[in-house]
Design a protein around this motif. Sequence first.
Motif, PDB file in Angstrom:
ATOM      1  N   ASP A 150       0.835  -1.203   0.000  1.00 28.04           N
ATOM      2  CA  ASP A 150       0.000   0.000   0.000  1.00 28.04           C
ATOM      3  C   ASP A 150       0.869   1.252   0.000  1.00 28.04           C
ATOM      4  OD1 ASP A 150      -2.809  -1.036   0.220  1.00 28.04           O
ATOM      5  OD2 ASP A 150      -1.963  -2.007   1.981  1.00 28.04           O
ATOM      6  N   SER A 276       4.681   6.262  -2.235  1.00 24.20           N
ATOM      7  CA  SER A 276       3.352   5.827  -2.661  1.00 24.20           C
ATOM      8  C   SER A 276       3.265   5.842  -4.174  1.00 24.20           C
ATOM      9  CB  SER A 276       2.266   6.750  -2.085  1.00 24.20           C
ATOM     10  OG  SER A 276       2.356   6.840  -0.681  1.00 24.20           O
ATOM     11  N   ASP A 282      -5.789   6.159  -0.867  1.00 28.25           N
ATOM     12  CA  ASP A 282      -5.599   5.356   0.338  1.00 28.25           C
ATOM     13  C   ASP A 282      -6.936   4.976   0.968  1.00 28.25           C
ATOM     14  OD1 ASP A 282      -2.855   5.524   0.130  1.00 28.25           O
ATOM     15  OD2 ASP A 282      -2.717   7.295   1.413  1.00 28.25           O
TER      16      ASP A 282
END
Length: 297
Positions: A150, A276, A282
């Motif tokens: 993630d 990221s 997110d």
Amino acid sequence: MRINYDFGDLEAFLAVKETGSFHAAAQRLNLSQSAVTRRVQKLEDALGSQLFERTTRSLKPTLAAKRLQARAEAILEDAQETTRAMRDESVEFAHQRGAVISVATIATVVAPLLLPAIRAFRANGHTARIRFLDGSANEVAEAVVAGEADFGLCSIPMLEPLTEFVPLFDDRIVLAVPTEHPLAKRATASLNDLGDTPLILPRRGTGNRLLIDEAIARARTPLSWTYEVGRSTTALELVENGMGVALLPQSATRSANVATCALTAPNIARSVGLLSRLGQKDTPAVAALKTAIRSVV
């Protein structure tokens, strides 16, 4: 045997049977009366049986209709139960996916940064499971780009084109020395102070080694290593056993049984931050963990 009717036909039949009227059944199903009539006729053709006796004044179910009613209700109930079960499984699967956070991280920031952040994350009531993908800075970047993580925690000498790097803090490169070494009593030291002490460096190709080589080149200070290692933990083992001194990130030495002194001439630091994928949204849990990490810094 081919089945030439569907759930809609059975629903129309049951509505007519229960209301006793094509008009009332059409209102219940929010359909036109002609649509309900066509569905019942389609069902009659498929079954080869007349379901209703129609007159200008009345509508009476036949014996076939009475036999069909219980089976039609069971078929529709099974279909509804299957739909509910599939939706529940989909929701549960989505929940499970949302409840797992995959964090790619370099090992040196786990103890000083990630663990305190997770404690704060838990203290705020978050229960998501956390998967650690620990590796080198390059491996962290690859995991983020590939969508396996993630987000990542790392230092990167060059930014991947599909990622966004948000710096959190500067992690200084220090000299890790055995506790009995003369440099252990000093607050600062330069590479010229090493003398004949064996030097331990990160392996070529790693982000830390690239930073060190660039700094040495700028300072025009000749440097010769005795041991070259792939992981900071290996370098610390060598230092603890008196095999030499190592150039390591300060975050890697906090829990080790070694002494450290700040390196001057040259002064080297790496930027550690959040990595990221560009355009990624997110989940609430991921966003909360990122917030906890930033609060620790």
